[in-house]
Motif scaffolding. Structure first.
Motif, PDB file in Angstrom:
ATOM      1  N   ILE A 160      -5.799   6.148   5.859  1.00 46.35           N
ATOM      2  CA  ILE A 160      -4.563   5.366   5.667  1.00 46.35           C
ATOM      3  C   ILE A 160      -4.403   4.367   6.819  1.00 46.35           C
ATOM      4  CG2 ILE A 160      -2.035   5.524   5.591  1.00 46.35           C
ATOM      5  CD1 ILE A 160      -2.395   8.233   4.127  1.00 46.35           C
ATOM      6  N   ALA A 161      -4.622   4.838   8.041  1.00 44.75           N
ATOM      7  CA  ALA A 161      -4.474   3.953   9.209  1.00 44.75           C
ATOM      8  C   ALA A 161      -5.462   2.789   9.117  1.00 44.75           C
ATOM      9  CB  ALA A 161      -4.694   4.748  10.489  1.00 44.75           C
ATOM     10  N   ARG A 162      -6.681   3.092   8.654  1.00 41.63           N
ATOM     11  CA  ARG A 162      -7.702   2.027   8.539  1.00 41.63           C
ATOM     12  C   ARG A 162      -7.237   0.945   7.563  1.00 41.63           C
ATOM     13  NH1 ARG A 162     -11.570   5.524   7.847  1.00 41.63           N
ATOM     14  NH2 ARG A 162     -11.787   5.194   5.612  1.00 41.63           N
ATOM     15  N   ILE A 163      -6.715   1.368   6.427  1.00 40.75           N
ATOM     16  CA  ILE A 163      -6.273   0.396   5.410  1.00 40.75           C
ATOM     17  C   ILE A 163      -5.090  -0.424   5.938  1.00 40.75           C
ATOM     18  CG2 ILE A 163      -5.274   0.148   3.085  1.00 40.75           C
ATOM     19  CD1 ILE A 163      -6.900   2.642   2.268  1.00 40.75           C
ATOM     20  N   ALA A 212       0.854  -1.191   0.000  1.00 44.14           N
ATOM     21  CA  ALA A 212       0.000   0.000   0.000  1.00 44.14           C
ATOM     22  C   ALA A 212       0.892   1.244   0.000  1.00 44.14           C
ATOM     23  CB  ALA A 212      -0.901  -0.002   1.231  1.00 44.14           C
ATOM     24  N   GLY A 213       0.629   2.155  -0.945  1.00 48.34           N
ATOM     25  CA  GLY A 213       1.459   3.362  -1.039  1.00 48.34           C
ATOM     26  C   GLY A 213       0.612   4.621  -1.155  1.00 48.34           C
ATOM     27  N   THR A 241      -5.908  -3.173   8.511  1.00 46.03           N
ATOM     28  CA  THR A 241      -6.487  -4.419   7.968  1.00 46.03           C
ATOM     29  C   THR A 241      -5.546  -5.062   6.955  1.00 46.03           C
ATOM     30  OG1 THR A 241      -7.578  -3.172   6.219  1.00 46.03           O
ATOM     31  CG2 THR A 241      -8.865  -3.574   8.225  1.00 46.03           C
ATOM     32  N   LYS A 242      -4.324  -4.519   6.845  1.00 48.44           N
ATOM     33  CA  LYS A 242      -3.338  -4.985   5.856  1.00 48.44           C
ATOM     34  C   LYS A 242      -3.946  -4.977   4.460  1.00 48.44           C
ATOM     35  CE  LYS A 242      -0.612  -7.881   8.935  1.00 48.44           C
ATOM     36  NZ  LYS A 242      -0.060  -9.180   9.178  1.00 48.44           N
ATOM     37  N   GLY A 243      -4.672  -3.897   4.181  1.00 48.29           N
ATOM     38  CA  GLY A 243      -5.328  -3.782   2.878  1.00 48.29           C
ATOM     39  C   GLY A 243      -4.342  -3.419   1.774  1.00 48.29           C
ATOM     40  N   SER A 244      -4.722  -3.736   0.532  1.00 46.68           N
ATOM     41  CA  SER A 244      -3.893  -3.352  -0.621  1.00 46.68           C
ATOM     42  C   SER A 244      -4.304  -1.960  -1.071  1.00 46.68           C
ATOM     43  CB  SER A 244      -4.131  -4.287  -1.808  1.00 46.68           C
ATOM     44  OG  SER A 244      -3.851  -5.580  -1.435  1.00 46.68           O
TER      45      SER A 244
END
Ligand SMILES: Cc1cc2nc3c(=O)[nH]c(=O)nc-3n(C[C@H](O)[C@H](O)[C@H](O)COP(=O)(O)O)c2cc1C
Length: 265
Positions: free
Chosen positions: A151-154, A108-109, A157-160
């Motif tokens: 950003i913290a939410r993603i 994630a960037g 959850t180790k989101g892409s």
């Protein structure tokens, strides 16, 4: 296992962002990239984060070096937040490529606009920066404060999240200017000097991420291995370090960050 966020900062935006993210994620160690590179980088952690500024539409030299040494384990979650003045170019795509060379990737960037921008009279790249900002106006990142909760939410959850980027015009021109920019930054310290207000306290030595400053005969001396991060200018307690003979406009750093936060040694 906790998380690790490695950061590089000159004027404080990146450490302010790294701290906010660390608070939101919990159980997160904050580590300056400059210190981490002295030995093997300990990458044990649930999530690895990199927070750093955009320089010349790409990764600062220090971050290039850091990414080369960073070898995440297979499947380890890696995220990055880059902070810029308005146009990030291909910074995060560049980071993703560097990680891929080490068998990893950027999961994630994100790009955000820093809330503080140092103002140095006599630095004459302003026209080019304004032109690039105009060119990238439809892809200007939002301010850090507005994006950090998302950003913290993603990241939690180790989101892409596909590495964010500017538009094609900025990216083409930015890529052409990048190498030249980094070479120029390395010698930027020839424009720096200390006024009689200098009290030889050594703060400039202790905040420099490149160990590029020493005190000789009671005054700072720069050794042409500059990152151009302006930490020495920004954090001098006497405001004694000037650029082309001119002091920066005050405040010279992010208001919520203190010199103790950015001391490296
Ligand atoms: C040497 C240098 C080069 C920069 N290049 C860019 C750039 O290409 N695009 C941009 O939007 N901002 C650029 N900036 C602005 C920084 O990315 C921005 O101020 C950032 O938030 C600084 O982070 P820091 O406070 O953690 O040092 C540059 C700043 C410096 C000092």
């Amino acid at each position: 296992m906790g998380n690790k966020i490695f950061y590089f900062t000159g004027t404080g935006n990146s450490i302010a962002i790294a701290k906010t993210l660390a608070d939101s994620l919990g159980d997160t160690e904050l580590i300056p990239m400059a210190s981490a590179m002295h030995g093997d980088i300990n990458i044990r952690g649930e999530r690895i984060g990199l927070v750093f500024p955009v320089y010349a539409w790409g990764m600062p030299r220090l971050v290039v070096d850091f990414a080369r040494h960073l070898k995440p384990e297979a499947g380890q979650y890696v995220f990055a937040v880059t902070t810029c003045g308005g146009t990030l170019g291909k910074t995060l795509v560049q980071l993703d490529k560097a990680l891929q060379l080490n068998g990893s990737k950027l999961n994630a960037g994100f790009a955000v606009r820093g809330s503080f921008l140092i103002s140095l009279e006599g630095s004459n790249e302003e026209g080019l920066i304004n032109f690039m900002s105009w060119l990238g106006r439809k892809t200007t990142p939002d301010e850090a404060e507005n994006r950090l909760p998302e950003i913290a939410r993603i990241v939690k959850t180790k989101g892409s999240h596909k590495p964010e980027t500017s538009n094609a015009s900025v990216n083409v021109i930015g890529s052409m200017l990048y190498g030249f920019g980094l070479r120029m930054f390395q010698k930027m310290d020839k424009n720096l000097s200390a006024t009689d207000a200098c009290v030889s306290c050594g703060t400039c030595v202790r905040v420099c991420p490149r160990e590029n400053v020493s005190i000789e005969n009671g005054r700072p001396v720069w050794h042409q291995d500059c990152e151009s991060c302006y930490a020495c200018v920004a954090w001098c307690p006497q405001h004694a370090i000037v650029f082309n003979g001119k002091a920066p406009k005050l405040p010279a750093h992010h208001p919520d960050v203190s010199v103790a936060d950015v001391m490296l040694r």
